[in-house]
Write a protein that holds these residues in place. Structure first.
Motif, PDB file in Angstrom:
ATOM      1  N   GLN A 356       0.737  -1.519  -0.003  1.00 38.84           N
ATOM      2  CA  GLN A 356      -0.315  -0.189  -0.556  1.00 38.84           C
ATOM      3  C   GLN A 356       0.523   1.436   0.089  1.00 38.84           C
ATOM      4  O   GLN A 356      -0.075   2.320  -0.558  1.00 38.84           O
ATOM      5  N   GLN A 357       1.718   1.170   0.779  1.00 37.16           N
ATOM      6  CA  GLN A 357       3.051   2.031   0.528  1.00 37.16           C
ATOM      7  C   GLN A 357       3.702   2.930  -0.663  1.00 37.16           C
ATOM      8  O   GLN A 357       4.274   3.840  -0.294  1.00 37.16           O
ATOM      9  N   VAL A 358       3.342   1.934  -1.390  1.00 34.99           N
ATOM     10  CA  VAL A 358       4.402   2.176  -2.736  1.00 34.99           C
ATOM     11  C   VAL A 358       3.580   2.766  -3.663  1.00 34.99           C
ATOM     12  O   VAL A 358       2.130   2.825  -4.040  1.00 34.99           O
ATOM     13  N   VAL A 359       3.634   4.174  -4.706  1.00 34.09           N
ATOM     14  CA  VAL A 359       3.193   4.604  -5.183  1.00 34.09           C
ATOM     15  C   VAL A 359       4.098   4.521  -6.606  1.00 34.09           C
ATOM     16  O   VAL A 359       5.276   5.250  -6.576  1.00 34.09           O
ATOM     17  N   PHE A 360       3.245   4.493  -7.632  1.00 36.15           N
ATOM     18  CA  PHE A 360       3.570   4.667  -9.063  1.00 36.15           C
ATOM     19  C   PHE A 360       3.347   5.762  -9.471  1.00 36.15           C
ATOM     20  O   PHE A 360       2.839   6.285  -9.832  1.00 36.15           O
ATOM     21  N   ALA A 361       4.913   6.046 -10.459  1.00 34.22           N
ATOM     22  CA  ALA A 361       4.502   7.195 -10.899  1.00 34.22           C
ATOM     23  C   ALA A 361       4.602   6.899 -12.471  1.00 34.22           C
ATOM     24  O   ALA A 361       6.448   6.991 -12.394  1.00 34.22           O
ATOM     25  N   LEU A 362       4.320   6.974 -13.795  1.00 31.51           N
ATOM     26  CA  LEU A 362       4.527   7.369 -14.858  1.00 31.51           C
ATOM     27  C   LEU A 362       4.352   8.360 -15.705  1.00 31.51           C
ATOM     28  O   LEU A 362       3.826   9.243 -16.004  1.00 31.51           O
ATOM     29  N   HIS A 363       5.638   8.476 -16.164  1.00 28.86           N
ATOM     30  CA  HIS A 363       5.992   9.933 -16.842  1.00 28.86           C
ATOM     31  C   HIS A 363       6.617   9.168 -18.477  1.00 28.86           C
ATOM     32  O   HIS A 363       7.646   9.604 -19.095  1.00 28.86           O
ATOM     33  N   LEU A 364       5.474   8.906 -19.370  1.00 32.94           N
ATOM     34  CA  LEU A 364       5.638   8.427 -20.698  1.00 32.94           C
ATOM     35  C   LEU A 364       5.130   9.031 -21.711  1.00 32.94           C
ATOM     36  O   LEU A 364       4.544   9.786 -22.109  1.00 32.94           O
ATOM     37  N   ASP A 365       6.963   9.220 -22.900  1.00 31.40           N
ATOM     38  CA  ASP A 365       6.816  10.471 -24.063  1.00 31.40           C
ATOM     39  C   ASP A 365       5.625   9.622 -24.790  1.00 31.40           C
ATOM     40  O   ASP A 365       5.693   8.043 -25.619  1.00 31.40           O
ATOM     41  N   PRO A 366       4.103  10.476 -25.652  1.00 33.80           N
ATOM     42  CA  PRO A 366       2.881   9.979 -26.077  1.00 33.80           C
ATOM     43  C   PRO A 366       4.085   9.916 -27.802  1.00 33.80           C
ATOM     44  O   PRO A 366       3.460   9.011 -29.023  1.00 33.80           O
ATOM     45  N   GLY A 367       4.926  10.719 -27.743  1.00 35.98           N
ATOM     46  CA  GLY A 367       4.704  10.291 -29.186  1.00 35.98           C
ATOM     47  C   GLY A 367       6.426   9.411 -29.807  1.00 35.98           C
ATOM     48  O   GLY A 367       6.838   9.479 -31.005  1.00 35.98           O
ATOM     49  N   LEU A 368       6.954   8.334 -28.439  1.00 34.39           N
ATOM     50  CA  LEU A 368       7.623   7.875 -28.849  1.00 34.39           C
ATOM     51  C   LEU A 368       6.703   6.642 -30.728  1.00 34.39           C
ATOM     52  O   LEU A 368       6.281   6.841 -30.245  1.00 34.39           O
ATOM     53  N   PRO A 369       8.821   6.377 -31.538  1.00 32.34           N
ATOM     54  CA  PRO A 369       7.425   5.546 -31.997  1.00 32.34           C
ATOM     55  C   PRO A 369       8.166   4.151 -31.229  1.00 32.34           C
ATOM     56  O   PRO A 369       8.373   3.842 -30.870  1.00 32.34           O
ATOM     57  N   SER A 370       7.838   3.407 -33.198  1.00 33.15           N
ATOM     58  CA  SER A 370       7.792   1.506 -32.842  1.00 33.15           C
ATOM     59  C   SER A 370       9.044   1.262 -32.723  1.00 33.15           C
ATOM     60  O   SER A 370      10.381   1.798 -33.365  1.00 33.15           O
ATOM     61  N   VAL A 371       9.600   0.284 -31.678  1.00 31.53           N
ATOM     62  CA  VAL A 371      10.835  -0.172 -31.714  1.00 31.53           C
ATOM     63  C   VAL A 371      10.592  -1.142 -31.616  1.00 31.53           C
ATOM     64  O   VAL A 371       9.768  -1.970 -31.066  1.00 31.53           O
TER      65      VAL A 371
END
Length: 489
Positions: A356-371
């Motif tokens: 419960q004490q762990v918080v995930f934060a996502l900062h993902l670039d939506p413009g990334l191309p496929s890899v």
């Protein structure tokens, strides 16, 4: 500076020395010409004086011709000579270059003036029919007084001119000799100094770096890859040294890979043997424990022990699988994938089981191309990294996952994935060893998690690095190359 520029500069210095030598020769030619000019001027002065003397004697010869009646026009010719002599005296003003010459020239002028007055008296006496008196003046005063006085004045001026001209020419010759010696000595010293500087400069800029490269090549040929002292410069030799150093580093990297491959092959064979020898007995133990659970369902104390046995067997099986994953190279099946989607799926799985004490934060670039990635193994990489982050935060914290574009070597585009936590961090002495197989700081760890991460990432053409400060968390940074459309991978 490039080698071509160095050679051009050396050639320029040599050309300057040649121009200096040519200038010295030109200077000597000019001074020699000046000395010859002095000699010509001296001869011209002597010729002028001789011409004046000849004119005076020719004029004096007109006196007896007039008195004897041999030449009725002798008196007019005498006056014509007087005009020419006056012109020569005017030109002879340049002969008074020194006080001595000026004095002798004055004596000559006075002697000629006395001669002219005497001739005028003779002509007047003759014209007034005083023939005997005119003849006496000519025989006594002209031949015995006037002409000897003129001869003495001309001779004195001759000697003065010769002495002065000789002194001037000798002084100029001595000055020329001294200056020529100084210029020659200066030219020799300058040439020697410039040649020495060019030699030292070329030796330092060309010979020494080449010798250093030759020595480094010998060291590498003998198997010593820890070379030092390679030349550092901005010319072609510096580029060659840089390329050579890069080649040596690649050789060291390949050697390390070969050693690791040999070690992995040995570990793989051992791991397969251990897995084969342990998994079957463990499977039997687990099966018997499950049967016992069914048969002794009414005994809670026994059931608890049986559950612990099954959990420990599962834990051992997981470690054996971990060891096999590390020891046996994985077969990758890369596909064009959306890395952000892979991250979101893995994080979603952890959010269901996270404390419960762990918080995930996502900062993902939506413009990334496929890899191009193997999504199955990429999920395994992310799970290992996130598990390490959670284990570093037993009391909870934040896990930040971010993606973005970046620039790699030579400005090529790359994709960057960062997983950062706010845990206890990694000790400074442990940080250089986190990717080494079987290195761990946990009592229950295998030391294979990050080793597997590095292998799987590098197999997909990426890199992995860890940054950490004790007490301030850690950040695992992965990079993958981005390929432009149509570019071969």
């Amino acid at each position: 500076m490039q080698i071509r520029r160095k050679i051009e500069l050396a050639f320029g210095v040599i050309l300057c020395l040649l121009l200096l030598t040519a200038g010295q020769g030109l200077w000597m030619f000019i001074h020699t010409k000046s000395a010859l000019g002095e000699l010509r001027q001296a001869f011209s002065d002597v010729l002028l004086l001789d011409d004046l003397k000849v004119l005076i004697y020719r004029q004096a010869k007109e006196i007896p011709d007039y008195l004897t009646g041999h030449d009725p026009d002798a008196k007019e010719e005498f006056r014509s000579y007087a005009a020419q002599i006056a012109m020569r005296f005017h030109e002879s003003d340049r002969l008074a270059g020194t006080p001595v010459q000026a004095r002798y020239l004055g004596d000559l002028r006075r002697a000629y003036a006395a001669h002219a007055r005497l001739a005028d008296r003779i002509f007047r006496a003759y014209d007034s029919k005083q023939y005997r008196r005119a003849l006496g003046l000519m025989e006594h005063d002209v031949e015995n007084i006037a002409l000897p006085a003129l001869d003495q004045a001309v001779a004195s001026l001759h000697r003065a001119l010769y002495a002065s001209s000789f002194e001037r020419v000798m002084a100029q010759a001595q000055s020329f000799e001294r200056t020529a010696q100084m210029v020659s000595l200066l030219a020799v010293l300058t040439t020697f100094g410039a040649g020495l500087l060019i030699f030292l400069w070329l030796s330092r800029g060309l010979v020494r770096p080449i010798n250093a490269l030759v020595e480094a090549t010998r060291e590498v040929g003998q198997g010593n890859l820890d070379i030092q002292g390679l030349p550092v410069s901005r010319d072609e030799i510096g580029e060659l040294a840089s390329a050579f150093s890069g080649m040596v580093q690649r050789i060291k990297h390949f050697q390390t890979q070969i050693v690791e491959t040999e070690q992995m092959a040995s570990i793989g064979a051992t791991a397969v043997a251990v897995a084969h020898g342990l998994r079957n007995p463990l499977a039997s133990v687990r099966a018997l424990a499950q049967v016992a659970l069914v048969e002794h369902e009414s005994f809670p104390a026994v059931n608890e022990s049986l559950h612990e046995i099954i959990a420990e067997v599962d834990r051992l099986n997981a470690r054996i699988s971990h060891l096999l994953t590390f020891a046996v190279p994985a077969r990758l099946h890369p596909v064009s994938a959306d890395l952000n989607d892979v991250i979101e799926r893995v994080v979603a799985d952890f959010q269901q089981i996270k404390p419960q004490q762990v918080v995930f934060a996502l900062h993902l670039d939506p413009g990334l191309p496929s890899v191009q990635l193997d999504t199955v193994h990429m999920k395994e990489v992310l799970r290992e990294i996130v598990l390490n982050a959670l284990e570093a935060m037993p009391d909870g914290g934040d896990v930040r996952v971010a993606t973005k574009r970046g620039e790699g070597p030579e400005g090529r585009p790359i994709l960057i994935l960062e997983v950062a936590d706010t845990g206890r961090g990694i000790a400074v002495e442990a940080l250089p060893h986190v990717f080494e197989p079987f290195y761990t700081t946990r009592a229950d760890g295998t030391g294979l998690g990050l080793s597997i991460v590095r292998r799987l990432v590098e197999q997909q053409g990426g890199t992995v690095a860890v940054e950490s400060h004790p007490g301030a968390g850690a950040c695992v940074r992965l990079t993958f190359p981005l390929h432009e459309p149509g570019e071969r991978m």
